[in-house]
Design a protein around this motif. Structure first.
Motif, PDB file in Angstrom:
ATOM      1  N   THR A   6      32.969  47.482  48.073  1.00 44.18           N
ATOM      2  CA  THR A   6      32.157  46.488  49.148  1.00 44.18           C
ATOM      3  C   THR A   6      32.529  45.332  48.473  1.00 44.18           C
ATOM      4  N   THR A   7      31.858  44.191  49.128  1.00 43.19           N
ATOM      5  CA  THR A   7      31.932  42.857  48.510  1.00 43.19           C
ATOM      6  C   THR A   7      31.208  42.870  47.066  1.00 43.19           C
ATOM      7  N   ASN A   8      30.273  43.554  46.828  1.00 44.49           N
ATOM      8  CA  ASN A   8      29.464  43.343  45.510  1.00 44.49           C
ATOM      9  C   ASN A   8      30.112  44.330  44.581  1.00 44.49           C
ATOM     10  N   ALA A   9      31.059  45.333  44.848  1.00 48.69           N
ATOM     11  CA  ALA A   9      31.659  46.076  44.020  1.00 48.69           C
ATOM     12  C   ALA A   9      32.996  45.326  43.718  1.00 48.69           C
ATOM     13  N   MET A  10      33.509  44.363  44.634  1.00 56.74           N
ATOM     14  CA  MET A  10      34.563  43.776  44.265  1.00 56.74           C
ATOM     15  C   MET A  10      34.572  43.038  42.893  1.00 56.74           C
ATOM     16  N   ALA A  11      33.407  42.602  42.337  1.00 53.26           N
ATOM     17  CA  ALA A  11      33.378  41.836  41.207  1.00 53.26           C
ATOM     18  C   ALA A  11      33.666  42.725  39.897  1.00 53.26           C
ATOM     19  N   MET A  12      33.126  43.958  40.107  1.00 48.88           N
ATOM     20  CA  MET A  12      33.236  45.065  39.137  1.00 48.88           C
ATOM     21  C   MET A  12      34.785  45.634  39.199  1.00 48.88           C
ATOM     22  N   LEU A  13      35.443  45.590  40.225  1.00 45.04           N
ATOM     23  CA  LEU A  13      36.688  46.185  40.380  1.00 45.04           C
ATOM     24  C   LEU A  13      37.927  44.951  39.990  1.00 45.04           C
ATOM     25  N   ALA A  14      37.364  44.034  40.143  1.00 42.76           N
ATOM     26  CA  ALA A  14      38.459  42.779  39.885  1.00 42.76           C
ATOM     27  C   ALA A  14      39.317  42.861  38.746  1.00 42.76           C
ATOM     28  N   PRO A  15      38.667  43.218  37.226  1.00 40.57           N
ATOM     29  CA  PRO A  15      39.641  43.182  36.223  1.00 40.57           C
ATOM     30  C   PRO A  15      40.576  44.593  36.492  1.00 40.57           C
ATOM     31  N   ILE A  16      40.166  45.578  37.230  1.00 39.45           N
ATOM     32  CA  ILE A  16      41.139  46.747  37.107  1.00 39.45           C
ATOM     33  C   ILE A  16      42.036  46.514  38.187  1.00 39.45           C
ATOM     34  N   ILE A  17      41.666  45.806  39.504  1.00 42.83           N
ATOM     35  CA  ILE A  17      42.878  45.333  40.474  1.00 42.83           C
ATOM     36  C   ILE A  17      43.716  44.585  39.961  1.00 42.83           C
ATOM     37  N   GLN A  18      43.424  43.555  39.216  1.00 40.40           N
ATOM     38  CA  GLN A  18      44.195  42.549  38.822  1.00 40.40           C
ATOM     39  C   GLN A  18      45.139  42.968  38.093  1.00 40.40           C
ATOM     40  N   ASN A  19      45.225  44.144  37.199  1.00 33.28           N
ATOM     41  CA  ASN A  19      46.386  44.647  36.727  1.00 33.28           C
ATOM     42  C   ASN A  19      47.263  45.134  37.582  1.00 33.28           C
ATOM     43  N   ASN A  20      46.913  45.709  38.820  1.00 30.64           N
ATOM     44  CA  ASN A  20      47.450  46.173  39.620  1.00 30.64           C
ATOM     45  C   ASN A  20      47.995  45.164  40.928  1.00 30.64           C
ATOM     46  N   VAL A  21      48.538  44.046  40.452  1.00 26.81           N
ATOM     47  CA  VAL A  21      48.684  42.949  41.213  1.00 26.81           C
ATOM     48  C   VAL A  21      49.414  43.238  42.459  1.00 26.81           C
ATOM     49  N   LEU A  22      49.447  42.411  43.506  1.00 28.34           N
ATOM     50  CA  LEU A  22      50.185  42.654  44.624  1.00 28.34           C
ATOM     51  C   LEU A  22      51.446  42.366  44.294  1.00 28.34           C
TER      52      LEU A  22
END
Ligand code: SAM
Length: 347
Positions: A6-22
């Motif tokens: 969810t939008t709130n969880a986005m902040a938590m997920l950001a560092p994880i997702i960033q390693n998995n960039v587009l």
């Protein structure tokens, strides 16, 4: 544990997702989005629009809140640069609010915009304050009559006052964008560069692209950047530079001046191999290439899942698989390869 993003969880997920960039199927990393916040414009440039453009009804256009939501998701997915464009972005009501929201996003390295300059006289200071670092201003002629002919309705003086206001506002960089057209403004190439040097700002020459049907055939007005470069070299000492602003331009420096000269050459120097960007139209269509039709429609997901970003994230990640290898501009075609005007996809 599965965390529904969810939008709130986005902040938590950001560092994880960033390693998995587009990253697309050709290994190109996408870290730059161009977001068109309106298809409307107060100019009607002859290479960009038809004279009698029909604009979208309001409910078919992303709300500013939807625009900000999308940008937040892309930034969480590793996007570092956002360009707000249009149509003319500064004619959208409350556009400043959007710039302020995006300008504060942690993780975003650069907020930039492209404008025709008509509103800058009154908005430049506020845009700078909102966090806009660099600004591109389109300028195709320094002759008021001719400026009117190219824009059909524009007032040169207003744009020149806008450029002055942008200089006052203290942006990190100001760049003019000039589309050269044979028989329209190609005899002003040198004077436009000299103007940029006198102003201490950059200029990019853009080859006209066959986007949408206009009143002239594109090959009748085409000016190659190779020709433009040769012409400028006869008057100035242009030194090639390896600098990049993360966009498609190749730059040259002129010693003794603060001006960089950029060339955006979709025809004479295809820049697809280093493409790092995708475009979002004001209807929420995610176009993977300016010169192809491949897209994903994000508007239905935005509206169907107002509080759950997971479907949008999935769609955006999935879109990387359909990003085409390159555009397919061919000026000799009777019909344009892409029927969308630049003002629709966002320049
Ligand atoms: N209204 C703003 C402006 O004038 O800069 C932003 C939108 S405009 C579509 C963005 C840029 O696209 C402008 O610099 C414009 O000159 C350029 N452009 C529009 N149509 C084009 C075309 N067919 N070929 C090349 N450049 C084009």
């Amino acid at each position: 544990m599965y965390i529904k993003p969810t939008t709130n969880a986005m902040a938590m997920l950001a560092p994880i997702i960033q390693n998995n960039v587009l990253t697309d199927q050709f290994g190109r990393k996408v870290d730059y989005i161009r977001l068109s916040i309106t298809d409307r414009c107060d100019f009607r440039c002859v290479y960009c629009m038809s004279e009698d453009m029909a604009f979208l009804p309001r409910d078919e256009v992303l709300s500013l809140e939807e625009c900000v939501r999308l940008v937040k998701i892309f930034v969480a997915l590793g996007v570092k640069k956002v360009r707000i464009t249009g149509g003319e972005p500064l004619v959208r009501k409350n556009a400043l609010w959007l710039f302020e929201e995006i300008g504060q996003l942690p993780g975003l390295r650069e907020l930039v915009t492209t404008t025709n300059g008509s509103q800058l006289e009154h908005q430049a200071q506020a845009l700078r304050k909102a966090g806009v670092k660099r600004i591109n201003i389109s300028l195709d002629s320094l002759d008021a009559k001719r400026f009117r002919k190219i824009t059909r309705v524009g007032e040169l003086d207003k744009v020149l006052r806008g450029i002055a206001a942008a200089k006052q506002a203290g942006f990190d960089n100001i760049k003019l964008n000039t589309v050269l057209m044979r028989g329209f403004n190609d005899d002003e190439t040198l004077s436009l560069l000299d103007f940029s040097i006198a102003q201490g700002i950059d200029i990019s020459f853009i080859e006209e692209m066959p986007l949408g049907e206009v009143n002239h055939t594109r090959d009748s007005t085409f000016v190659s950047n190779e020709v433009t470069l040769k012409l400028l070299q006869a008057h100035h000492n242009l030194i090639p530079s390896t600098e990049t602003t993360g966009g498609p331009a190749r730059y040259w420096r002129i010693p003794g001046t603060n001006t960089r000269v950029g060339f955006i050459s979709p025809h004479s120097h295809n820049f697809c191999e280093s493409c790092n960007r995708v475009r979002i139209t004001c209807k929420g269509e995610l176009y993977l290439c300016l010169g192809q039709e491949d897209k994903v429609d994000l508007m239905p997901l935005l509206r169907e899942y107002p509080h759950d970003d997971a479907p949008l994230i999935e769609a955006i990640l999935g879109s990387m698989q359909i990003k085409p290898e390159g555009h397919d501009f061919d000026l000799r075609r009777a019909q344009p390869a892409v029927v969308r005007f630049m003002s629709v996809t966002g320049g």
